[in-house]
Write an enzyme that holds these catalytic residues in place. Sequence first.
Site, PDB file in Angstrom:
ATOM      1  N   ILE A   1       2.322  -5.282 -16.527  1.00  0.00           N
ATOM      2  CA  ILE A   1       1.106  -4.976 -15.909  1.00  0.00           C
ATOM      3  C   ILE A   1       1.522  -4.621 -14.259  1.00  0.00           C
ATOM      4  O   ILE A   1       2.513  -5.100 -13.912  1.00  0.00           O
ATOM      5  CB  ILE A   1       0.109  -6.121 -15.748  1.00  0.00           C
ATOM      6  CG1 ILE A   1       0.789  -7.517 -15.373  1.00  0.00           C
ATOM      7  CG2 ILE A   1      -0.334  -6.510 -17.125  1.00  0.00           C
ATOM      8  CD1 ILE A   1      -0.208  -8.569 -15.142  1.00  0.00           C
TER       9      ILE A   1
ATOM     10  N   CYS B   1      -2.337   0.960  -8.753  1.00  0.00           N
ATOM     11  CA  CYS B   1      -2.095   0.192  -7.443  1.00  0.00           C
ATOM     12  C   CYS B   1      -3.214  -0.332  -6.690  1.00  0.00           C
ATOM     13  O   CYS B   1      -4.319   0.432  -6.673  1.00  0.00           O
ATOM     14  CB  CYS B   1      -1.360   1.152  -6.267  1.00  0.00           C
ATOM     15  SG  CYS B   1      -1.203   0.288  -4.785  1.00  0.00           S
TER      16      CYS B   1
ATOM     17  N   GLY C   1       0.663  -1.257   0.115  1.00  0.00           N
ATOM     18  CA  GLY C   1      -0.056  -0.067  -0.085  1.00  0.00           C
ATOM     19  C   GLY C   1       0.842   1.305  -0.143  1.00  0.00           C
ATOM     20  O   GLY C   1       0.574   2.172   0.922  1.00  0.00           O
TER      21      GLY C   1
HETATM   22  C1  LIG Z   1       5.833  -6.075  -2.828  1.00  0.00           C
HETATM   23  C2  LIG Z   1       5.322  -5.440  -3.926  1.00  0.00           C
HETATM   24  C3  LIG Z   1       5.450  -3.875  -3.771  1.00  0.00           C
HETATM   25  C4  LIG Z   1       5.118  -3.251  -5.134  1.00  0.00           C
HETATM   26  N1  LIG Z   1       4.758  -1.817  -5.060  1.00  0.00           N
HETATM   27  C5  LIG Z   1       4.708  -1.212  -6.233  1.00  0.00           C
HETATM   28  C6  LIG Z   1       4.548   0.234  -6.183  1.00  0.00           C
HETATM   29  O1  LIG Z   1       4.875   0.997  -5.137  1.00  0.00           O
HETATM   30  N2  LIG Z   1       4.250   0.946  -7.136  1.00  0.00           N
HETATM   31  C7  LIG Z   1       3.813   0.423  -8.229  1.00  0.00           C
HETATM   32  O2  LIG Z   1       3.568   0.766  -9.375  1.00  0.00           O
HETATM   33  N3  LIG Z   1       3.657  -0.989  -8.424  1.00  0.00           N
HETATM   34  C8  LIG Z   1       4.257  -1.677  -7.471  1.00  0.00           C
HETATM   35  N4  LIG Z   1       4.246  -3.179  -7.260  1.00  0.00           N
HETATM   36  C9  LIG Z   1       4.024  -3.695  -8.737  1.00  0.00           C
HETATM   37  C10 LIG Z   1       5.561  -4.327  -9.451  1.00  0.00           C
HETATM   38  O3  LIG Z   1       6.022  -2.942 -10.049  1.00  0.00           O
HETATM   39  C11 LIG Z   1       4.935  -5.232 -10.603  1.00  0.00           C
HETATM   40  O4  LIG Z   1       4.219  -4.372 -11.639  1.00  0.00           O
HETATM   41  C12 LIG Z   1       4.271  -6.139 -10.412  1.00  0.00           C
HETATM   42  O5  LIG Z   1       4.966  -6.845  -9.312  1.00  0.00           O
HETATM   43  C13 LIG Z   1       4.293  -7.253 -11.630  1.00  0.00           C
HETATM   44  O6  LIG Z   1       5.846  -7.768 -11.977  1.00  0.00           O
HETATM   45  P1  LIG Z   1       6.431  -9.052 -11.065  1.00  0.00           P
HETATM   46  O7  LIG Z   1       5.607 -10.327 -11.462  1.00  0.00           O
HETATM   47  O8  LIG Z   1       7.748  -9.000 -11.826  1.00  0.00           O
HETATM   48  O9  LIG Z   1       6.645  -8.736  -9.885  1.00  0.00           O
HETATM   49  C14 LIG Z   1       4.963  -3.770  -6.206  1.00  0.00           C
HETATM   50  C15 LIG Z   1       4.854  -5.347  -6.191  1.00  0.00           C
HETATM   51  C16 LIG Z   1       5.220  -5.963  -5.240  1.00  0.00           C
HETATM   52  C17 LIG Z   1       5.418  -7.412  -5.329  1.00  0.00           C
END
Ligand SMILES: Cc1cc2nc3c(=O)[nH]c(=O)nc-3n(C[C@H](O)[C@H](O)[C@H](O)COP(=O)(O)O)c2cc1C
Lengths: 255, 315
Positions: free
Chosen positions: B191, B130, B72
């Site tokens: 995404i 988000c 969050g």
């Molecule tokens: C613990 C965590 C925190 C995240 N915080 C943010 C954030 O602050 N802002 C954002 O745009 N996406 C955030 N994301 C999403 C990631 O940037 C990414 O879009 C998403 O995890 C999909 O990619 P992945 O499967 O490689 O993790 C977060 C994801 C995770 C797992």
Amino acid sequence: MVKKKIEDFLVTGNHRLNTEYFVLTLRSEHSLPAIFPGQFAELRVDHAGNPFLRRPISFFDVDREQHEIRLLIQEVGAGTQQLSMLDPGDTLNMIYPLGHPFTMVEGKDFLLAAGGVGIAPMLLLGRTLKQAGKRPVFLFGFRSEEQVFDLSAFEALGEVYITTEDGSMGKKGMITGHPILETGIFDGCYSCGPEPMMKAIAKIADGKDIFCEVSLENMMACGIGACLCCAQPTLHGMKMACVDGPVFNTKELLW
Amino acid sequence: MVDLQVNIGALSLKNPVTTASGCFGYGSEYSDFMDISRLGAVFTKAVTKENREGNPSPRMAETPSGMLNSVGLQNKGVEYFISHIYPSLHQYDTVFIANVSGSTLDEYVEVAERINDLEGIPAIELNISCPNVKKGGMVFGTNGESAAEVIRAVRKVYRKTLIVKLSPNVTSIPAFAKTAEDAGADAVSLINTILAMAIDAEKRKPVLATVTGGLSGPAVKPVALRMVWEAYHSVNIPVIGIGGIRSASDAIEFMLAGATAIQIGTANFVEPAVSVQVLEGIMAYLERHGFSSVRELIGNLEMPEGFERFRPKTF
Ligand SMILES: Cc1cc2nc3c(=O)[nH]c(=O)nc-3n(C[C@H](O)[C@H](O)[C@H](O)COP(=O)(O)O)c2cc1C
Ligand SMILES: Cc1cc2nc3c(=O)[nH]c(=O)nc-3n(C[C@H](O)[C@H](O)[C@H](O)COP(=O)(O)OP(=O)(O)OC[C@H]3O[C@@H](n4cnc5c(N)ncnc54)[C@H](O)[C@@H]3O)c2cc1C
Ligand code: FES
């Protein structure tokens, strides 16, 4: 701050203690960095990616001469079950050493109160206290006699008191009901185990106005302060259990 | 040497491998394990106007081949970012892109405006996706009109490269990608996490304190790949691919689907040096297949015979 490492360790031993607990012995090719009681490692359980995340496990024992570390692990789910099946000769990838350790404070007599696998960090802590000329007293809670294992390594460092919930060994009940908490005079205490137990210990310490640190087991994803998943509310705002903890002074915690 | 350079609008990246917001801290957390300067870019954790404590714990649940989070947007606010974090970023020879988040349109605009003044930050990623904040966040990213409004408002004050991060929690990716392009985005990234839930059967309780959270990791990859492919065919601005990437092959698949660059998120938690391994794997692939530039991969997908070139139906 000690640099964190990622390294493949050689499994040199996997010793079953009882139906739930086992001890893994792991050897590094290199000399080990400084490792303090309360610190932990993030273990890569399976290279096939199942379970997907690493598993946080405390350092149980460290043998600097042999470049060996030991981990005391309780089988609770898929990850720890896979770890229990490792054989000597296998490798295990770890990120370590992680987290903020227990702190050494003024005083001579310290109570180390743990429940279940919360015992894990207490051996290294007991030894460190003893080496600093202090007197550790161990108070361990188990469910029943079957969970209890050979505690001679602890007995070599100080008195060991035991409770079991069913009374099959030691005093019957929870550690928080053990008379040593009333009769013993301690300069501080350290605790690790189920949260209700740590809270109760913290309350007793607070009542006696003595130092108290606990090691938390918040769910962790990265273990290095990057994901902000292991958040712990404290007097000084949100802290991360993996870098600001897992050890916290109970006066800090908003429990 | 193969040419690894890619362009996101006016912004040039030395290679397409970047790390995703919220999954790489501000870089320094990973400096013990790898050379941050090898990355094409680092997307920072969300930056909001004020300090945010984030959601209550537990904030994480492991799921098959992935995880849910409900962090969050925890961060110390834009002023802290400027005074404490920004100055430390110069030590790395890579591009830092701030992930701008908010609960109201004004908040987005204010943060974007403040970051526009930072010479060392050549781009922002507008996080309108988000799933873990009650107000704002995904609300902007799942309602076409609100999305257009917030992007236009930010575009007015932000003069550098504006990347809009899209939510997968919509029925039509083409429609939202187009909305972002029309409202002035220089690129889209996708995404963000997929709205999801985990339940502890023994306790008969949701695992996360917030009940629902965002799914990430290898589990989301096929969905993300499809969405990146759709976005690529819907807009004329670069697409940045995100979702479950943990190997060079994953990254290449996203580029073939149309991504100009990729972000690695959750995989960093498992393998802290994974981004460098992905970069090296891409280089080996390019050499093995005789490509002289990584840009040759973008959208270079051979379709089955008879397959009509992508024609989105919904916009
Ligand atoms: C613990 C965590 C925190 C995240 N915080 C943010 C954030 O602050 N802002 C954002 O745009 N996406 C955030 N994301 C999403 C990631 O940037 C990414 O879009 C998403 O995890 C999909 O990619 P992945 O499967 O490689 O993790 C977060 C994801 C995770 C797992
Ligand atoms: C800093 C730290 C140190 C730890 N030290 C030890 C140790 O020395 N020995 C030991 O046996 N265990 C230790 N744990 C707990 C250990 O990490 C979990 O038991 C383990 O991750 C469970 O994995 P699994 O795949 O077997 O179980 P899963 O199937 O993942 O889960 C089984 C049960 O374990 C609980 N669990 C899962 N992950 C965690 C977690 N990260 N923390 C607490 N509970 C969890 C879940 O609530 C679930 O009910 C420690 C945890 C932390 C955070
Ligand atoms: S587990 Fe990622 S910040 Fe603590």
